[in-house]
Design an enzyme around this catalytic site. Structure first.
Site, mmCIF file in Angstrom:
data_model
loop_
_atom_site.group_PDB
_atom_site.id
_atom_site.type_symbol
_atom_site.label_atom_id
_atom_site.label_comp_id
_atom_site.label_asym_id
_atom_site.label_seq_id
_atom_site.Cartn_x
_atom_site.Cartn_y
_atom_site.Cartn_z
ATOM 1 N N HIS A 464 -23.519 37.433 95.930
ATOM 2 C CA HIS A 464 -22.468 38.630 95.820
ATOM 3 C C HIS A 464 -22.185 38.665 94.409
ATOM 4 O O HIS A 464 -22.156 39.870 93.833
ATOM 5 C CB HIS A 464 -21.019 37.866 96.334
ATOM 6 C CG HIS A 464 -19.961 38.896 96.065
ATOM 7 N ND1 HIS A 464 -19.219 39.730 96.995
ATOM 8 C CD2 HIS A 464 -18.933 38.913 94.832
ATOM 9 C CE1 HIS A 464 -18.214 40.539 96.671
ATOM 10 N NE2 HIS A 464 -18.246 39.838 95.434
ATOM 11 N N GLU A 465 -21.944 37.560 93.415
ATOM 12 C CA GLU A 465 -22.035 37.811 91.921
ATOM 13 C C GLU A 465 -23.249 38.325 91.280
ATOM 14 O O GLU A 465 -22.991 38.928 90.322
ATOM 15 C CB GLU A 465 -21.515 36.338 91.342
ATOM 16 C CG GLU A 465 -20.194 35.600 91.994
ATOM 17 C CD GLU A 465 -19.105 36.762 91.814
ATOM 18 O OE1 GLU A 465 -18.926 37.663 91.048
ATOM 19 O OE2 GLU A 465 -18.102 36.592 92.624
ATOM 20 N N HIS A 468 -22.835 42.050 91.468
ATOM 21 C CA HIS A 468 -22.007 42.606 90.371
ATOM 22 C C HIS A 468 -22.709 42.587 88.991
ATOM 23 O O HIS A 468 -22.612 43.211 88.257
ATOM 24 C CB HIS A 468 -20.733 41.647 90.058
ATOM 25 C CG HIS A 468 -19.590 41.885 91.034
ATOM 26 N ND1 HIS A 468 -18.965 42.982 91.325
ATOM 27 C CD2 HIS A 468 -18.906 40.971 91.974
ATOM 28 C CE1 HIS A 468 -18.138 42.828 92.396
ATOM 29 N NE2 HIS A 468 -18.098 41.825 92.710
ATOM 30 N N HIS A 471 -25.243 45.172 88.668
ATOM 31 C CA HIS A 471 -24.633 46.571 88.575
ATOM 32 C C HIS A 471 -24.133 46.720 87.027
ATOM 33 O O HIS A 471 -24.317 47.743 86.310
ATOM 34 C CB HIS A 471 -23.356 46.590 89.343
ATOM 35 C CG HIS A 471 -22.650 47.902 89.645
ATOM 36 N ND1 HIS A 471 -21.347 47.894 90.092
ATOM 37 C CD2 HIS A 471 -23.120 49.245 88.985
ATOM 38 C CE1 HIS A 471 -20.963 49.402 89.980
ATOM 39 N NE2 HIS A 471 -22.169 49.874 89.735
HETATM 40 ZN ZN LIG Z 1 -16.715 40.899 94.098
#
Ligand SMILES: [Zn+2]
Length: 685
Positions: A464-465, A468, A471
Site C-alpha cells: 500500500h505505502e 503511494h 505515485h
Molecule cells: Zn493510503
C-alpha cells in the site's frame, strides 16, 4: 557552520541537522516568503508566470522542504528535543500558512494573472494550477463582500470550536464508563491478553476482578469473545449511547450536531452553493451529490443480497450451534467470531513464517521492475537511524528518484505506516529536481540474527505505502504544485496504493515472495485458499455497513433543511433510519445514537466525504482488473504493456489533470463497481 535546513537543494544532511537548527531556519524561511509576497503584491501591472508563480513556488518549496524534514524527524525520532523543536515552531508555521490563505492582495494578483492576456498561452497544467489557487481562495471566503466577511470568519471559528468540543465530549464519555467483573465465570471466553490488561486496569482503581472500558482494545474483545451475554449487552448499550442524552447533559453531542449542520449550510449558501455537500465535492473527483448518491445506491443494490445471505448464515449458525434462536446486536460480533474460527481459522503466526523480510522486499521490487521496467538499487545518503535504508530508482541507467525505507518499529517512532514526500519533481530555471520519498512502517525487526518475518497484513501495508511512493516517484510532471501526489483529488489519492494491495492476493505473485524462514518452502496452496476465504468472510455485511455511513453522511449534508437554524436531533435520527431501511441488514435498537460518535464527519474532515473510502476502492479494483484481463491471455497479470499504460496515464500525470480523465485514459471507459464486488467474493454463480 551554516544551518543545514537552509541547504536542502541536495538530500537532507541528517547527520548534521540538529533540533537547534529548526527555529532559526524556519523563521528565516517564513520571513523570506513574507518579504517575497509583500514585494510581488506591491508590484504594479499584471503578474506573469515566470516573475510571479515561479519565485513563489521556489520560496514556498524551500520552506516546505525544511519544515517537511522537521515534521519527518518529529515522527521517526520523537525524542524530547525534536518534539520540542517541532511543537515550538508549529504555531508560527500554521499562522504563516493561514495568513497566505487570507491574503487578498495575493488573491487579486492571481485573478489578474488569470484575466491577463498571457493566460491563454500558458500550458493547460499551468492554467489548472492558477485555477486551483483561485478556487482555494474563493472557498476560504476571499470573494465575499466586505460586510459579510466577519460573519464568514465567525462561522469558521465556531465550526472549529464545535468540532473540538464534539471529540472532547466523545472522549470524556468514552473514558467515563467502566464495567467491573468480579467472578471468573463472568469473563469466560475473553482471551488471556485482554484479561491481563483488564486485571491491571482494575488494580489501578484499587478494585478486585477485571475492569472493562469503552476503549477499543478493551471493548472489542468483550463484544467478540465474552460468553456472558449480559456483559456484552451492557457494554454495547454504553458504547452505542456515548455522548448522547442518555449520559451527562454537558457531554451530549446532539445539540452540537444540529448547530454544526446549520453552520455548514450557512457557509455553503454564503459561497453560492445549495448545500455543504456541494462545497465538499468541489476539490474532489466526484462532480455532485447526485452522482455520489447514485454510486452508493448502485453498490448497495448489488451488495445487499450478499449481506442478507451473510446474515442468514450467521442466524442459522447461531440457532443451530450456539443455541441462540434470535440474534441481538450485541451477539453479532461474538457469533461471527465463532463462525469465522469454525470455517476459516488459520493462525497469523503460521502464515508469518513464510514471509521473511528480504524475500518480501525482493518480491515487491520484482513486481515494480516487471510492471514498469525500472530497477531499484541500494544507494547511500545520510539517514536518521542506522536501521533505515536508501534506494535509487533507475530506468535504462537514468535516475528517476530516490526513497528512504524505514521498516521497523522503534520506541521513538510514531505508530502506523505512511509515505511522505521529501522532495517533489520540479523543473525550474536551475534544472530538474528528481522526487524523493519516505516510506515508513512499524514492522517487527530481526530477532537473534534471523530475518524479520511479516504477517500478510504487514505485506499488504508495505505494498500500500509503496503504491503511494510510486505515485510520487514515477511522476513525469514538471510543475511542483501538481507533480507526484500533489494536487490529486482527495477521493482519488488512494487509487495507486490500494491498487498495489491487489497483487498480495494473487497466487503467482504471492507465492513467489514466500520462503519458510526455516525450511525455505513456499506458501502452501491450502493455506492461501483459507486466507482468501477469510478475507471475504461477511464482506456483504461489511460493505453495506460502510455504505450506510456514507449515504447517511452525504444525505445529511445535501438533503436536510438547515436554513432555519440548528437541526433537531430527531430529524438527523429519522434520516439515519431511512438510510438503514434502504441499505442495512442489521437494524440497531431505537436507543442507539450512532451520529453522536460519528467523529469522521463531525470533527474529522470527512463531512460529505465518507464515500471516498469505497470510491477509491472501486477505482483501484477496476484498474487492477485491466491487469487481470491482460493476464488472462498471457499467463501472468504482471503485464508490462498494461504497466506502461498505468504509469503513463495514472502515475505519471499526478494532479496535472482531473483524476476521472486519467482513469478513462487508462481504462478506456468510466469506472465500474463490478471488479470490487468480485474481488470481495460477491459474485452470483
Ligand atoms: Zn493510503
Amino acid at each position: 557552520m551554516s544551518n543545514p535546513l537552509l541547504h536542502l537543494q541536495a538530500l537532507p544532511d541528517f547527520d548534521a541537522i540538529r533540533p537547534e537548527h529548526v527555529a532559526p531556519a524556519i523563521r528565516e524561511l517564513i520571513e523570506e516568503n513574507r518579504a517575497l509576497i509583500a514585494r510581488l503584491t506591491a508590484e504594479p501591472g499584471t503578474p506573469e508566470w515566470d516573475g510571479f508563480v515561479v519565485p513563489l513556488t521556489e520560496a514556498g518549496e524551500r520552506l516546505g522542504r525544511a519544515w517537511g524534514v522537521v515534521g519527518h524527524l518529529h515522527s521517526v525520532k520523537d525524542v524530547p528535543e525534536w518534539r520540542e523543536a517541532y511543537n515550538g515552531m508549529l504555531p508560527e508555521v500554521s499562522r504563516f500558512y493561514a495568513e497566505v490563505g487570507q491574503n487578498l492582495a495575493l488573491f487579486d494578483k492571481y485573478k489578474a494573472l488569470a484575466e491577463g492576456p498571457a493566460f491563454a498561452d500558458l500550458s493547460p497544467v499551468r492554467r489548472r494550477i492558477v485555477e486551483h489557487e483561485l478556487r482555494d481562495f474563493r472557498l476560504s471566503g476571499a470573494e465575499l463582500p466586505d460586510e459579510l466577511k466577519p460573519r464568514f470568519q465567525a462561522i469558521q471559528e465556531e465550526q472549529s470550536q464545535l468540532a473540538a468540543k464534539f471529540s472532547e465530549n466523545l472522549l470524556d464519555a468514552t473514558n467515563a464508563h467502566a464495567e467491573y467483573v468480579r467472578d471468573e465465570t463472568g469473563v469466560a471466553g475473553i482471551p488471556a491478553d485482554a484479561l491481563e490488561a483488564a486485571r491491571a486496569a482494575a488494580e489501578r482503581d484499587g478494585q478486585a476482578g477485571w475492569k472493562f472500558t469503552l476503549q477499543m482494545p478493551s471493548y472489542l474483545p468483550v463484544l467478540q469473545y465474552a460468553d456472558d451475554r449480559g456483559l456484552r449487552e451492557r457494554m454495547y448499550r454504553a458504547y452505542a449511547t456515548r455522548a448522547s442524552e442518555a449520559g451527562k447533559p454537558e457531554w451530549d453531542n446532539g445539540p452540537l450536531i444540529g448547530r454544526i449542520l446549520a453552520l455548514r449550510d450557512e457557509e455553503a449558501r454564503m459561497l453560492g452553493y445549495r448545500n455543504f455537500a456541494e462545497i465538499s465535492l468541489v476539490p474532489k473527483m466526484a462532480d455532485n451529490p447526485a452522482e455520489v448518491l447514485a454510486f452508493l445506491r448502485e453498490l448497495a443494490a448489488k451488495a445487499k443480497p450478499f449481506a442478507e445471505r451473510d446474515l442468514a448464515e450467521l442466524q442459522a449458525f447461531a440457532r443451530e450451534e450456539l443455541g441462540l434462536p434470535e440474534l441481538q446486536p450485541w451477539d453479532i460480533a461474538w457469533a461471527s467470531e465463532k463462525l469465522r474460527v469454525k470455517r476459516y481459522d488459520y493462525s497469523d503466526q503460521e502464515v508469518k513464517q513464510y514471509f521473511p523480510e528480504p524475500k518480501v522486499l525482493d518480491g515487491l521490487f520484482g513486481v515494480v521492475r516487471t510492471l514498469y521496467g525500472v530497477d531499484i538499487l541500494p544507494d547511500e545518503a545520510p539517514r536518521w537511524d542506522p536501521d533505515t535504508r536508501f534506494f535509487r530508482i533507475e530506468r535504462d541507467g537514468e535516475t528517476i528518484g530516490h526513497f528512504y525505507l524505514d521498516l521497523h518499529a522503534r520506541d521513538t517512532k510514531r505508530g502506523g505506516a505512511w509515505m511522505d514526500s521529501a522532495r517533489s519533481r520540479y523543473r525550474g530555471p536551475a534544472g530538474v529536481s528528481t522526487p524523493v520519498a519516505y516510506l515508513v512502517c512499524n514492522f517487527p525487526g530481526p530477532v537473534n540474527g534471523k530475518p524479520a518475518t511479516f504477517t500478510h497484513d504487514d505485506v499488504l501495508t508495505l505494498f500500500h505505502e509503496a503504491g503511494h511512493g510510486l505515485h510520487h516517484l514515477l511522476t513525469r510532471v514538471d510543475e511542483l504544485a501538481v507533480s507526484g501526489i500533489h494536487g490529486v483529488e482527495w477521493d482519488a489519492v488512494e487509487l495507486p496504493s490500494q491498487f498495489m494491495e491487489n497483487f498480495c492476493w494473487e497466487w503467482d505473485v504471492l507465492s513467489a515472495m514466500t520462503a519458510h524462514v526455516d525450511t525455505g518452502e513456499p506458501l502452501p496452496r491450502a493455506l492461501y485458499d483459507k486466507m482468501i476465504a477469510a478475507k471475504n468472510f461477511q464482506s456483504g455485511m461489511q460493505t453495506v455497513r460502510q455504505l450506510e455511513f456514507a449515504m447517511f453522511d452525504l444525505r445529511l449534508h445535501s438533503e436536510v433543511d438547515a436554513t432555519t437554524g440548528p437541526v433537531p436531533v430527531d430529524v438527523v435520527l429519522r434520516l439515519l433510519d431511512e438510510v438503514r431501511r434502504e441499505v442495512a441488514v442489521i437494524i440497531p435498537p431505537a436507543w442507539h445514537r450512532f451520529p453522536h460518535s460519528f467523529s469522521h464527519i463531525f470533527s474529522g474532515g470527512y463531512a460529505a466525504g465518507y464515500y471516498s473510502y469505497k470510491w477509491a476502492e472501486v477505482l483501484s479494483a477496476d484498474a487492477f482488473e485491466a491487469f487481470e484481463e491482460a493476464g488472462a491471455g498471457r499467463g501472468s497479470l504482471l503485464d508490462r504493456e498494461t504497466g506502461e499504460r498505468f504509469w503513463r496515464e495514472i502515475l505519471a500525470v499526478g494532479g496535472s489533470r482531473p483524476a476521472l480523465e486519467s482513469f478513462k485514459a487508462f481504462r478506456g471507459r468510466e469506472p465500474r463497481v463490478d471488479a470490487l464486488l468480485r474481488h470481495n467474493g460477491m459474485v452470483t454463480t
